[in-house]
Design a protein around this motif. Sequence first.
Motif, PDB file in Angstrom:
ATOM      1  N   PHE A  27       0.841  -1.185   0.000  1.00  0.00           N
ATOM      2  CA  PHE A  27       0.000   0.000   0.000  1.00  0.00           C
ATOM      3  C   PHE A  27       0.885   1.246   0.000  1.00  0.00           C
ATOM      4  N   ASP A  31      -0.796   7.878   1.920  1.00  0.00           N
ATOM      5  CA  ASP A  31      -2.228   8.038   2.131  1.00  0.00           C
ATOM      6  C   ASP A  31      -2.611   7.968   3.606  1.00  0.00           C
ATOM      7  N   TYR A  32      -1.632   7.668   4.470  1.00  0.00           N
ATOM      8  CA  TYR A  32      -1.929   7.373   5.866  1.00  0.00           C
ATOM      9  C   TYR A  32      -1.178   8.269   6.849  1.00  0.00           C
ATOM     10  N   SER A  53      -0.229  12.652   7.003  1.00  0.00           N
ATOM     11  CA  SER A  53       0.074  11.997   5.729  1.00  0.00           C
ATOM     12  C   SER A  53       1.068  12.805   4.880  1.00  0.00           C
ATOM     13  N   GLU A 100      -5.916   5.325   8.528  1.00  0.00           N
ATOM     14  CA  GLU A 100      -6.591   6.026   7.433  1.00  0.00           C
ATOM     15  C   GLU A 100      -7.127   7.366   7.918  1.00  0.00           C
ATOM     16  N   GLY A 101      -7.431   7.425   9.197  1.00  0.00           N
ATOM     17  CA  GLY A 101      -7.861   8.676   9.799  1.00  0.00           C
ATOM     18  C   GLY A 101      -6.700   9.323  10.515  1.00  0.00           C
ATOM     19  N   ASP A 111      -4.980   1.299  11.859  1.00  0.00           N
ATOM     20  CA  ASP A 111      -5.542   0.236  11.036  1.00  0.00           C
ATOM     21  C   ASP A 111      -4.561  -0.908  10.767  1.00  0.00           C
ATOM     22  N   TYR A 112      -3.289  -0.579  10.640  1.00  0.00           N
ATOM     23  CA  TYR A 112      -2.279  -1.602  10.338  1.00  0.00           C
ATOM     24  C   TYR A 112      -1.095  -1.430  11.271  1.00  0.00           C
TER      25      TYR A 112
END
Length: 123
Positions: A27, A31-32, A53, A100-101, A111-112
């Motif tokens: 990924f 974007d994060y 980000s 992501e937020g 998230d990861y």
Amino acid sequence: QLQLVESGGGLVQPGGSLRISCAASGFTLSDYYIGWFRQAPGQAREGVSCISSNGGKTNYADSVKGRFTISRDNAKNAVYLQMNNLKPEDTAVYSCAAAEGICRLSGINMDYWGKGTLVTVSS
């Protein structure tokens, strides 16, 4: 497969410096929001630092302010944590995580997660 991999941990003397890295595969890291977290043996996980980000916003735990610097190179799909003036109490497994937020030092909305790299500060 989405994956975060930390590297650069090791043994360093008190007062020394170390830079650890977080690389992403599967990924686009840009974007994060990315956060660094640490967990010492027998202790709860602690949020260390977060970066937005685009790298324009950062925040730090009070325990590392003025000593640690978070940065990112989106072209290399990597985030770094420069640690200076290390203390024995900085000894921990350091993990990076992607959100992501917005990244929060509580870590509740990440998230990861990577598996971590061990940093040991000892003479």
